[in-house]
Structures are given as structure tokens and as C-alpha cells.
Design an enzyme around this catalytic site. Structure first.
Site, PDB file in Angstrom:
ATOM      1  N   ASN A   1       4.303  -9.669   4.084  1.00 26.48           N
ATOM      2  CA  ASN A   1       5.137  -9.011   5.088  1.00 26.48           C
ATOM      3  C   ASN A   1       6.551  -9.605   5.111  1.00 26.48           C
ATOM      4  O   ASN A   1       6.951 -10.272   4.160  1.00 26.48           O
ATOM      5  CB  ASN A   1       4.477  -9.023   6.467  1.00 26.48           C
ATOM      6  CG  ASN A   1       4.752  -7.724   7.231  1.00 26.48           C
ATOM      7  OD1 ASN A   1       5.899  -7.411   7.500  1.00 26.48           O
ATOM      8  ND2 ASN A   1       3.717  -6.989   7.551  1.00 26.48           N
TER       9      ASN A   1
ATOM     10  N   HIS B   1       7.020  -9.611   1.249  1.00 23.02           N
ATOM     11  CA  HIS B   1       5.860  -9.855   0.386  1.00 23.02           C
ATOM     12  C   HIS B   1       6.053 -10.983  -0.625  1.00 23.02           C
ATOM     13  O   HIS B   1       5.732 -10.848  -1.812  1.00 23.02           O
ATOM     14  CB  HIS B   1       5.453  -8.558  -0.312  1.00 23.02           C
ATOM     15  CG  HIS B   1       4.811  -7.555   0.610  1.00 23.02           C
ATOM     16  ND1 HIS B   1       4.204  -7.918   1.796  1.00 23.02           N
ATOM     17  CD2 HIS B   1       4.684  -6.201   0.533  1.00 23.02           C
ATOM     18  CE1 HIS B   1       3.722  -6.831   2.382  1.00 23.02           C
ATOM     19  NE2 HIS B   1       4.005  -5.780   1.641  1.00 23.02           N
TER      20      HIS B   1
ATOM     21  N   HIS C   1      -3.391  -5.636  -0.680  1.00 23.94           N
ATOM     22  CA  HIS C   1      -2.563  -4.451  -0.424  1.00 23.94           C
ATOM     23  C   HIS C   1      -3.087  -3.178  -1.097  1.00 23.94           C
ATOM     24  O   HIS C   1      -2.321  -2.433  -1.705  1.00 23.94           O
ATOM     25  CB  HIS C   1      -1.126  -4.739  -0.855  1.00 23.94           C
ATOM     26  CG  HIS C   1      -0.075  -3.966  -0.113  1.00 23.94           C
ATOM     27  ND1 HIS C   1      -0.125  -2.593   0.035  1.00 23.94           N
ATOM     28  CD2 HIS C   1       1.037  -4.363   0.529  1.00 23.94           C
ATOM     29  CE1 HIS C   1       0.928  -2.197   0.724  1.00 23.94           C
ATOM     30  NE2 HIS C   1       1.656  -3.254   1.045  1.00 23.94           N
ATOM     31  N   SER C   2      -4.387  -2.911  -0.983  1.00 28.37           N
ATOM     32  CA  SER C   2      -4.909  -1.661  -1.561  1.00 28.37           C
ATOM     33  C   SER C   2      -4.497  -0.456  -0.723  1.00 28.37           C
ATOM     34  O   SER C   2      -4.381  -0.539   0.497  1.00 28.37           O
ATOM     35  CB  SER C   2      -6.433  -1.723  -1.682  1.00 28.37           C
ATOM     36  OG  SER C   2      -6.781  -2.530  -2.792  1.00 28.37           O
ATOM     37  N   TYR C   3      -4.266   0.645  -1.419  1.00 26.89           N
ATOM     38  CA  TYR C   3      -3.920   1.924  -0.802  1.00 26.89           C
ATOM     39  C   TYR C   3      -5.170   2.809  -0.862  1.00 26.89           C
ATOM     40  O   TYR C   3      -5.562   3.257  -1.935  1.00 26.89           O
ATOM     41  CB  TYR C   3      -2.807   2.610  -1.593  1.00 26.89           C
ATOM     42  CG  TYR C   3      -1.412   2.107  -1.368  1.00 26.89           C
ATOM     43  CD1 TYR C   3      -1.025   0.821  -1.735  1.00 26.89           C
ATOM     44  CD2 TYR C   3      -0.443   2.950  -0.800  1.00 26.89           C
ATOM     45  CE1 TYR C   3       0.284   0.380  -1.545  1.00 26.89           C
ATOM     46  CE2 TYR C   3       0.866   2.511  -0.614  1.00 26.89           C
ATOM     47  CZ  TYR C   3       1.224   1.233  -0.983  1.00 26.89           C
ATOM     48  OH  TYR C   3       2.514   0.817  -0.801  1.00 26.89           O
TER      49      TYR C   3
ATOM     50  N   ASP D   1       3.730   1.966  10.237  1.00 25.47           N
ATOM     51  CA  ASP D   1       4.012   0.780   9.423  1.00 25.47           C
ATOM     52  C   ASP D   1       4.250  -0.352  10.423  1.00 25.47           C
ATOM     53  O   ASP D   1       5.384  -0.743  10.683  1.00 25.47           O
ATOM     54  CB  ASP D   1       5.242   1.003   8.527  1.00 25.47           C
ATOM     55  CG  ASP D   1       5.389  -0.109   7.499  1.00 25.47           C
ATOM     56  OD1 ASP D   1       4.517  -1.008   7.455  1.00 25.47           O
ATOM     57  OD2 ASP D   1       6.364  -0.076   6.729  1.00 25.47           O
TER      58      ASP D   1
ATOM     59  N   GLU E   1      -3.643  -4.051   5.884  1.00 24.35           N
ATOM     60  CA  GLU E   1      -3.367  -5.382   5.356  1.00 24.35           C
ATOM     61  C   GLU E   1      -3.631  -6.414   6.443  1.00 24.35           C
ATOM     62  O   GLU E   1      -2.790  -6.651   7.307  1.00 24.35           O
ATOM     63  CB  GLU E   1      -1.901  -5.457   4.901  1.00 24.35           C
ATOM     64  CG  GLU E   1      -1.485  -4.371   3.924  1.00 24.35           C
ATOM     65  CD  GLU E   1      -0.014  -3.997   4.069  1.00 24.35           C
ATOM     66  OE1 GLU E   1       0.856  -4.869   3.890  1.00 24.35           O
ATOM     67  OE2 GLU E   1       0.279  -2.820   4.372  1.00 24.35           O
TER      68      GLU E   1
END
Ligand SMILES: *[C@@H]1O[C@H](CO)[C@@H](O)[C@H](O)[C@H]1NC(C)=O
Ligand SMILES: *[C@@H]1O[C@H](CO)[C@@H](O)[C@H](O)[C@H]1NC(C)=O
Length: 354
Positions: free
Chosen positions: A89, A115, A188-190, A254, A319
Site C-alpha cells: 500500500n 507497494h 495481490h490476486s485479482y 479502493d 489485500e
């Protein structure tokens, strides 16, 4: 050979040597599987490339966004599937003060650091420590003193493991060797439970076990406030369709949620995500105080796996983390880890389909 050319020769040798030692580690792909639950993982960024998951009829789909080749991962600006560090972050103003010393970091998000910086843990090659296909893979990485501006050496280990049925555990641990340092790792998987190529996640429902968020300024740096979600589009205390309150005035999510304390002292329920058509459901638990809920609002025509173009809202990220910019907010839980201490971050995902 003249003296000058001899010196040049020696220098060239040194350069080649240093390159050879820094590229010692080879990039590889590693599978974890139990039945038709399968993951493809690379040691480049300790990144999850694919998660194959059955739906209620037993049809398998890949439910995470990603790329077809490693070159695209190296060039990636959205962190598909990556392991983020040293500090996930944002760090406001790309600096912080620890024990009276101010550390200036490289900025890579306007004037802030995002990040872990321009070459964070998501852009390094990790060492494969152990790998057992039906069980787990452990990666390690030794971060050097002053890497991306952070103080001291840090020894990091990340394990992805299949536990029981379709459960995935992620264990992230880090030990500072010689200096106190902030540490905040994140996965950080989408996710798109309809399949990475199925369009957007606006019809997924989500329940988030969080009564508060940490509001931010326009650059997504927390103001320091901890604010109730009551009466706002951030309220997912009861399951809601994600797209319900997204419109021209509110483009998406977000934001860091402050996870409610559950009955367990160590593990908190983070979220339950459901996709009606496929019947796939994902539940998540962690020992961390926060979770960034991101609806991939800034994805824009990203060329992904199998030639699929990912658009805005193509996936959601959860996350788990310490609060963003904690190093600059005394009222947030501290992310400072000192020599002799160990950073521990655990996640458990449970996947079902009914
Ligand atoms: C894992 O992904 C890489 C990159 O797309 C691919 O080359 C490899 O074949 C995949 N491995 C498996 C077992 O699917
Ligand atoms: C690298 O990223 C740029 C900008 O995002 C894009 O135009 C380019 O095609 C990418 N290259 C590769 C090899 O993916």
C-alpha cells in the site's frame, strides 16, 4: 595488454560477475494441486498465475487475472497475483521517521511510494525453498539494507499451501536481521469467481466483516481518521451486490477496511464473496487488522491470459494488511518490526460451490 585495457578487462569481469550472481535464481513455474483445485505459481514476485476452481457443476475455470508470459509480469503495473513488500500500500510523501531518523524512499505513485517502491518484492526473483505438489511451496527472499530505501536486512518467507478440501493458506513471515524496519506484506490476486475471462465482478455479492474504514485524501493517503461505514456505499456488513451502489458519482472501491474483532483472538473473518451463476463462493480469514477492498477501477484494456482484454471492474482484490501509511500515523497499529521479533501474516481462503 596495456595497463588501461587490463583495468577495463578487470572492471568488465566484475560487472559480468555481479550480473551472474544477481541472476543466479531461475524463473520457474510450480504447481499445487488437489483433485481439480490447481494453482500455478512462479517465483517471479512469488506470484499466483492461475487458480483453477470447479463450479457447482464441476466445470473448472481459472478465477484469477494474469498474463500469458513472464515478460508481461515484469512489465506489469497492476500487480496481478503478486506478493507485495517490503511495505504494501501507500507511504505518504515517500518518507517516514523511525527512531529519530528520516528515511526517504523512491516514489512511484505521484509523490508517494506504492507497494514497496519501483522494484518491490513483486519484482524480484524468490528462491524456491521447498515444493511438494499436493501440499505447499515455500519461497524465500533476502532483502538488503537500504533496498528501495528501507532500513536493514530483512529475511522473508512465503508459503502457499493447500489445506484440506479447497482451502488455500498463505503464510508470510519476515525477520529483520540488523535494524528495525516497517514490514507490511500483502497478496495481490485479482479474483473473478465467474472466471478471469467472464467480464466484470459487479454482480458478485460480498459481505465484509468491517464496520469502519480509514478514509483517504484524493491521493489515497489516509487522513488518520477511522470512520463508520454506516449509511455509506462502503457498508457491506450484510451481503450486497458489489455493483449496487457504483455509479457516475461513485466509481468503485479502493479503500482499507478496519476488520471487526471476531470471536477468535488470532483470526478474523474478512469476507465472503459469492457468484450466483457459477455457485462459487470464496471466504477469507486473516490475522491482520485491515483489508484493502479494490474493484480494479483503474484496469483499462489490459491484455491478459489467453488474449482476453481486462476492463474496469474485471476483478476484485482483498489485500489483507496493516493499515496504509501506518508509518506516518501513530494511531494506527504499528508496522515496525525490530531485530528479535518476527512479522507474521496469515491468510486462509475457503472455496466452495453450491
Ligand atoms: C504456468 O504458467 C506458465 C506461464 O503462463 C506456463 O508457461 C506454464 O505452462 C503453466 N504451468 C502449468 C502447470 O499450467
Ligand atoms: C509493457 O507495458 C506497456 C504500457 O503498459 C505496453 O504498451 C507494452 O505493450 C507492454 N509490453 C509487454 C511486453 O507486455
Amino acid at each position: 595488454m596495456s595497463k588501461v585495457s587490463l583495468i577495463c578487462f578487470i572492471l568488465l569481469g566484475l560487472v559480468l560477475l555481479s550480473q551472474a550472481s544477481s541472476s543466479d535464481e531461475k524463473i520457474g513455474f510450480y504447481e499445487l494441486k488437489k483433485g481439480n483445485f490447481k494453482l500455478n505459481i512462479t517465483n517471479y514476485g512469488a506470484t499466483i498465475i492461475s487458480v483453477m476452481l470447479p463450479d457447482k457443476h464441476g466445470n473448472v475455470a481459472d478465477v484469477v487475472l494474469g498474463f500469458d508470459n513472464i515478460e508481461a509480469y515484469k512489465n506489469d503495473t497492476v500487480y496481478f497475483g503478486a506478493l507485495i513488500g517490503r511495505v504494501a500500500n501507500r507511504i505518504g510523501g515517500a518518507q517516514f521517521t523511525l527512531d529519530g531518523k528520516t528515511y526517504k524512499l523512491p516514489s512511484n505513485d505521484g509523490k508517494n511510494t506504492l507497494h514497496g517502491g519501483p522494484r518491490g518484492f513483486s519484482d524480484v526473483i524468490w528462491t524456491v525453498k521447498t515444493h511438494k505438489e499436493d501440499n505447499h511451496i515455500t519461497f524465500t527472499y533476502d532483502s538488503s539494507d537500504n533496498e528501495e530505501g528501507f532500513p536493514g536486512k530483512l529475511s522473508v518467507a512465503v508459503t502457499y499451501m493447500i489445506i484440506g478440501g479447497n482451502k488455500l493458506g498463505v503464510k508470510m513471515e519476515a525477520v529483520p536481521i540488523d535494524k528495525a524496519t516497517p514490514v507490511n506484506l500483502a497478496q495481490h490476486s485479482y479474483w473473478n469467481l465467474g472466471g478471469h475471462d467472464s467480464g466484470n465482478i459487479l454482480s458478485h455479492t460480498i459481505k465484509l466483516h468491517a464496520s469502519n474504514i480509514t478514509p483517504t485524501d484524493k491521493d489515497l493517503i489516509p487522513t488518520g481518521e477511522i470512520k463508520s461505514v454506516k449509511g455509506t456505499p462502503y457498508d457491506f456488513l450484510e451481503p450486497r451486490v458489489i455493483g449496487d451502489r457504483i455509479n457516475e458519482n461513485f466509481v468503485g472501491y479502493d479503500i482499507n477496511y478496519v476488520l471487526d474483532k471476531g470471536s477468535s483472538e488470532h483470526f478474523r473473518k474478512v469476507a465472503t464473496v459469492e457468484h450466483r451463476n457459477s455457485g462459487r463462493k470464496m471466504e477469507l480469514w486473516t490475522n491482520q487488522p485491515g483489508v484493502q477492498f479494490y474493484t480494479s477501477t483503474s484496469l483499462k484494456d489490459t491484455k491478459g491470459k489467453g488474449g482476453v482484454t481486462y476492463k474496469r471492474y474485471a476483478a476484485l482484490c482483498l489485500e489483507t494488511q496493516g493499515f496504509p501509511d501506518s508509518v506516518n500515523h501513530d494511531n494506527f497499529p504499528s508496522q515496525i518490526v525490530r531485530p528479535g521479533e518476527k512479522y507474521k501474516h496469515y491468510m486462509v481462503y475457503r472455496f466452495t460451490a453450491t
